[in-house]
Design a protein around this motif. Structure first.
Motif, PDB file in Angstrom:
ATOM      1  N   VAL A  78       0.821  -1.212   0.000  1.00 38.52           N
ATOM      2  CA  VAL A  78       0.000   0.000   0.000  1.00 38.52           C
ATOM      3  C   VAL A  78       0.855   1.264   0.000  1.00 38.52           C
ATOM      4  O   VAL A  78       0.560   2.225  -0.713  1.00 38.52           O
ATOM      5  CB  VAL A  78      -0.962  -0.006   1.208  1.00 38.52           C
ATOM      6  N   TYR A 124      -4.402   0.409   6.501  1.00 34.61           N
ATOM      7  CA  TYR A 124      -4.013  -0.017   5.166  1.00 34.61           C
ATOM      8  C   TYR A 124      -5.082  -0.945   4.607  1.00 34.61           C
ATOM      9  O   TYR A 124      -5.611  -1.798   5.326  1.00 34.61           O
ATOM     10  CB  TYR A 124      -2.671  -0.760   5.183  1.00 34.61           C
ATOM     11  N   LEU A 125      -5.371  -0.795   3.337  1.00 33.20           N
ATOM     12  CA  LEU A 125      -6.309  -1.656   2.636  1.00 33.20           C
ATOM     13  C   LEU A 125      -5.699  -1.963   1.274  1.00 33.20           C
ATOM     14  O   LEU A 125      -5.256  -1.040   0.573  1.00 33.20           O
ATOM     15  CB  LEU A 125      -7.657  -0.953   2.479  1.00 33.20           C
ATOM     16  N   PRO A 143      -4.744  -2.441  -2.474  1.00 34.90           N
ATOM     17  CA  PRO A 143      -5.164  -1.543  -3.555  1.00 34.90           C
ATOM     18  C   PRO A 143      -6.413  -1.980  -4.321  1.00 34.90           C
ATOM     19  O   PRO A 143      -7.246  -1.149  -4.668  1.00 34.90           O
ATOM     20  CB  PRO A 143      -3.938  -1.491  -4.469  1.00 34.90           C
ATOM     21  N   GLN A 171      -9.475  -0.702  -2.517  1.00 32.67           N
ATOM     22  CA  GLN A 171      -9.605   0.725  -2.243  1.00 32.67           C
ATOM     23  C   GLN A 171     -10.638   1.346  -3.174  1.00 32.67           C
ATOM     24  O   GLN A 171     -10.767   0.959  -4.329  1.00 32.67           O
ATOM     25  CB  GLN A 171      -8.264   1.426  -2.401  1.00 32.67           C
ATOM     26  N   GLY A 227     -12.953   1.057   3.352  1.00 32.74           N
ATOM     27  CA  GLY A 227     -12.193   1.941   4.239  1.00 32.74           C
ATOM     28  C   GLY A 227     -13.099   2.931   4.953  1.00 32.74           C
ATOM     29  O   GLY A 227     -12.950   3.177   6.149  1.00 32.74           O
ATOM     30  N   ALA A 264      -5.289   9.061   0.586  1.00 36.89           N
ATOM     31  CA  ALA A 264      -6.039   8.763   1.812  1.00 36.89           C
ATOM     32  C   ALA A 264      -6.450  10.037   2.544  1.00 36.89           C
ATOM     33  O   ALA A 264      -7.453  10.047   3.266  1.00 36.89           O
ATOM     34  CB  ALA A 264      -5.202   7.881   2.735  1.00 36.89           C
TER      35      ALA A 264
END
Length: 155
Positions: free
Chosen positions: A24, A81-82, A84, A87, A92, A120
């Motif tokens: 990430v 963190y997630l 990609p 996302q 999130g 983010a």
């Protein structure tokens, strides 16, 4: 939105979470000229506190994590963190709203830092975080607890 769940972290999650962090953070750290694959994983290992961390899973695999570390005057949102490919799908936002609701009940602000230029930051701003300070690498943000609207007077 993809199927997902959140669960308390265990010490055994550290390597999977460190790998998600490396994937990430790589684009932002490369943009800032600061990517080191070993160091990015080691910093997570050194700071990992399972008692304050949740693991996000999707399709039975670790897809991210988030930590909410209590401090005397605030909660610190850390290690959010997630992967990609998940996302931008609402996961999130849903995870963060759940954690912010918990913090609002405690009546404490939430603080975090995000890398300069990270997408983010838009998520955090959308959910009420504002700039406190910044340096060439990090942006430090704060969100005060949401308060209920005052009761309406009935006549």
């Amino acid at each position: 939105m993809a199927e997902w769940e959140i669960r308390p972290a265990a010490a055994a999650d550290v390597e999977a979470v460190a790998e998600v962090r490396a994937v990430v953070m790589r684009p932002d750290l490369e943009r800032l000229g600061r990517y080191d694959g070993h160091l990015v994983r080691q910093r997570l290992r050194d700071a990992f506190a399972p008692e304050h961390t949740w693991v996000i899973e999707s399709d039975g695999a670790v897809a991210g994590c988030v930590a909410l570390r209590p401090a005397e005057d605030a909660h610190w949102l850390e290690h959010f963190y997630l992967t990609p490919h998940l996302q931008g799908g609402g996961i999130g936002t849903a995870v963060l709203r759940e954690l912010l609701d918990r913090c609002d009940r405690d009546g404490l602000p939430v603080r975090l830092n995000v890398l300069q230029g990270s997408p983010a930051r838009r998520l955090y701003e959308r959910l009420g975080f504002t700039l406190e300070t910044e340096d060439p690498v990090d942006v430090f943000m704060r969100r005060d607890p949401a308060t209920a609207a005052p009761p309406r007077m009935v006549l």
